[in-house]
Scaffold this motif. Structure first.
Motif, PDB file in Angstrom:
ATOM      1  N   ARG A 103       0.880  -1.237   0.133  1.00 33.26           N
ATOM      2  CA  ARG A 103      -0.159  -0.040   0.000  1.00 33.26           C
ATOM      3  C   ARG A 103       0.794   1.100  -0.131  1.00 33.26           C
ATOM      4  O   ARG A 103       0.425   2.264  -0.716  1.00 33.26           O
ATOM      5  CB  ARG A 103      -0.878  -0.029   1.259  1.00 33.26           C
ATOM      6  N   SER A 104       2.205   1.026   0.822  1.00 28.54           N
ATOM      7  CA  SER A 104       3.005   2.397   0.880  1.00 28.54           C
ATOM      8  C   SER A 104       3.838   2.463  -0.494  1.00 28.54           C
ATOM      9  O   SER A 104       4.535   3.454  -0.749  1.00 28.54           O
ATOM     10  CB  SER A 104       4.094   2.224   1.839  1.00 28.54           C
ATOM     11  N   GLY A 105       3.866   1.634  -1.467  1.00 28.77           N
ATOM     12  CA  GLY A 105       4.536   1.601  -2.716  1.00 28.77           C
ATOM     13  C   GLY A 105       5.788   1.193  -2.467  1.00 28.77           C
ATOM     14  O   GLY A 105       6.580   1.475  -3.399  1.00 28.77           O
ATOM     15  N   MET A 106       6.325   0.403  -1.503  1.00 21.36           N
ATOM     16  CA  MET A 106       7.816   0.144  -0.963  1.00 21.36           C
ATOM     17  C   MET A 106       8.320  -1.013  -1.800  1.00 21.36           C
ATOM     18  O   MET A 106       8.978  -1.287  -1.862  1.00 21.36           O
ATOM     19  CB  MET A 106       8.017   0.064   0.458  1.00 21.36           C
ATOM     20  N   LEU A 107       7.023  -2.098  -1.817  1.00 18.58           N
ATOM     21  CA  LEU A 107       7.313  -3.481  -2.385  1.00 18.58           C
ATOM     22  C   LEU A 107       6.228  -3.824  -3.236  1.00 18.58           C
ATOM     23  O   LEU A 107       4.895  -3.259  -3.351  1.00 18.58           O
ATOM     24  CB  LEU A 107       7.502  -4.459  -1.236  1.00 18.58           C
TER      25      LEU A 107
ATOM     26  N   GLN B 228      -3.426   0.765  -6.297  1.00 22.22           N
ATOM     27  CA  GLN B 228      -3.708   2.221  -5.895  1.00 22.22           C
ATOM     28  C   GLN B 228      -2.496   2.568  -5.600  1.00 22.22           C
ATOM     29  O   GLN B 228      -2.564   4.064  -5.771  1.00 22.22           O
ATOM     30  CB  GLN B 228      -4.617   1.911  -4.161  1.00 22.22           C
ATOM     31  N   ALA B 229      -1.346   2.252  -5.161  1.00 20.99           N
ATOM     32  CA  ALA B 229      -0.145   2.831  -4.962  1.00 20.99           C
ATOM     33  C   ALA B 229       0.403   3.313  -6.445  1.00 20.99           C
ATOM     34  O   ALA B 229       1.026   4.361  -6.474  1.00 20.99           O
ATOM     35  CB  ALA B 229       1.082   1.760  -4.245  1.00 20.99           C
ATOM     36  N   SER B 230       0.080   2.432  -7.441  1.00 21.92           N
ATOM     37  CA  SER B 230       0.844   2.670  -8.637  1.00 21.92           C
ATOM     38  C   SER B 230      -0.023   3.981  -9.161  1.00 21.92           C
ATOM     39  O   SER B 230       0.657   4.867  -9.705  1.00 21.92           O
ATOM     40  CB  SER B 230       0.442   1.596  -9.769  1.00 21.92           C
ATOM     41  N   GLN B 231      -1.407   4.045  -8.954  1.00 24.50           N
ATOM     42  CA  GLN B 231      -1.943   5.298  -9.418  1.00 24.50           C
ATOM     43  C   GLN B 231      -1.804   6.710  -8.570  1.00 24.50           C
ATOM     44  O   GLN B 231      -1.602   7.515  -9.383  1.00 24.50           O
ATOM     45  CB  GLN B 231      -3.663   5.028  -9.316  1.00 24.50           C
ATOM     46  N   ALA B 232      -1.391   6.222  -7.401  1.00 29.38           N
ATOM     47  CA  ALA B 232      -0.970   7.571  -6.698  1.00 29.38           C
ATOM     48  C   ALA B 232       0.471   7.781  -6.775  1.00 29.38           C
ATOM     49  O   ALA B 232       1.049   8.785  -6.032  1.00 29.38           O
ATOM     50  CB  ALA B 232      -1.441   7.265  -5.216  1.00 29.38           C
TER      51      ALA B 232
ATOM     52  N   LEU C  52       8.193   3.194  -5.034  1.00 29.54           N
ATOM     53  CA  LEU C  52       8.879   2.941  -6.181  1.00 29.54           C
ATOM     54  C   LEU C  52       7.975   3.312  -7.643  1.00 29.54           C
ATOM     55  O   LEU C  52       8.667   3.210  -8.508  1.00 29.54           O
ATOM     56  CB  LEU C  52       9.164   1.587  -6.431  1.00 29.54           C
ATOM     57  N   TRP C  53       6.811   3.550  -7.331  1.00 27.50           N
ATOM     58  CA  TRP C  53       5.927   4.087  -8.429  1.00 27.50           C
ATOM     59  C   TRP C  53       6.290   5.449  -8.945  1.00 27.50           C
ATOM     60  O   TRP C  53       5.869   5.737 -10.153  1.00 27.50           O
ATOM     61  CB  TRP C  53       4.516   3.777  -8.226  1.00 27.50           C
ATOM     62  N   ALA C  54       7.082   6.123  -8.055  1.00 24.96           N
ATOM     63  CA  ALA C  54       7.421   7.508  -8.550  1.00 24.96           C
ATOM     64  C   ALA C  54       8.619   7.690  -9.179  1.00 24.96           C
ATOM     65  O   ALA C  54       9.285   8.670  -9.331  1.00 24.96           O
ATOM     66  CB  ALA C  54       7.242   8.274  -7.006  1.00 24.96           C
TER      67      ALA C  54
END
Length: 276
Positions: free
Chosen positions: A118-122, A138-142, A146-148
């Motif tokens: 959820r935090s986009g870390m893994l 959701q993490a990818s869309q936000a 790592l999605w950033a």
């Protein structure tokens, strides 16, 4: 009369006892624990974090956190930092998923894998299909964690230096040639040689070429020889040493008829010199 009453009481007690033994009054049911399955899971501490998805528990067991994918190399450090801050020396509840893999529940009831995704870390391994997949979307869309960022797919090879970017070495010498005086058919000249090599010169040969038929007839501070237009000058014994940034001057007489142009190139011990 009293004996009759006692007999009635004894009969009543006997009937009651028989009825209880034959199932008239059920025995109390066994007590069932109200603990939920998660509350029954063993609690332990995380004593070391190996990487973003691998931990070592208090009993020395090393296990991978289930359903988490290996992070890309450019995000591995951030994943390790997140996992360390979240799990190291923290109490967790552990449940085994497959041999060598565990699910970790934090003290507040949060599933670590879900929190990390959820935090986009893994990222997930893609086999969950439930809350983890939704959390990753959701993490990818936000654009979290790592999605950033975009990891390079490969490291480009350094471009070879172009010829223009490599500066040639500086000439090791500077020569100043000048005509001091002239008269019909002859002139007197001077040549000064400066050592720009940064190293001591011990013995030297200076060469140049005349363009107008000039001929050197006499020289001091050096020995001279000439073949056609080509002039060769070698040091005298007392002018053999030229210290770094030091110089030596040569005087000469020469004959000439007509034009008397200055030579445009000189070499010292075979290396081209700058003409000053």
């Amino acid at each position: 009369m009293a004996a009759r009453k006692h007999l009635v009481v004894l009969l009543a007690l006997f009937v009651t006892a028989c009825t209880a033994e034959q199932g008239g009054t059920p025995s109390p049911a066994p007590r069932v624990s109200s603990s939920s399955p998660s509350e029954a899971e063993p609690s332990t501490k995380v004593r070391a974090v190996i990487d973003g998805r691998t931990v070592e528990l208090a009993d020395g067991t090393r296990a991978r956190i289930s359903l988490l994918a290996e992070p890309p190399s450019c995000a591995a450090a951030a994943a390790l930092d997140f996992t360390t801050k979240t799990l190291l020396d923290k109490e967790v509840r552990v449940s085994s998923i497959t041999p060598g893999e565990v699910s970790l529940i934090l003290s507040d009831g949060t599933d670590f894998a879900l929190l990390a995704v959820r935090s986009g870390m893994l990222r997930t391994t893609g086999v969950d299909g439930g809350p983890l997949t939704e959390a990753e979307s959701q993490a990818s869309q936000a654009k979290l964690g790592l999605w950033a960022q975009e990891c390079p797919t490969s490291t480009p090879a350094p471009a070879p230096p172009s010829p223009s970017s490599t500066a040639p070495p500086a000439p090791p010498c500077v020569v100043v040639y000048r005509v001091n005086s002239e008269w019909p058919g002859a002139f007197q000249g001077e040549v000064t040689v400066r050592n720009a090599s940064g190293e001591l010169i011990n013995g030297w040969t200076l060469r140049w070429r005349y363009a107008d038929g000039q001929t050197v007839t006499q020289m001091w501070n050096a020995a001279v020889s000439q073949s056609g237009a080509d002039v060769t000058v070698t040091n005298a014994g007392y002018t053999a040493l030229i210290v770094p940034d030091g110089s030596v001057s040569l005087g000469f007489n020469a004959s000439v008829s007509g034009a008397n142009s200055v030579p445009d190139s000189f070499t010292l011990n075979g290396a081209a010199c700058t003409v000053g």
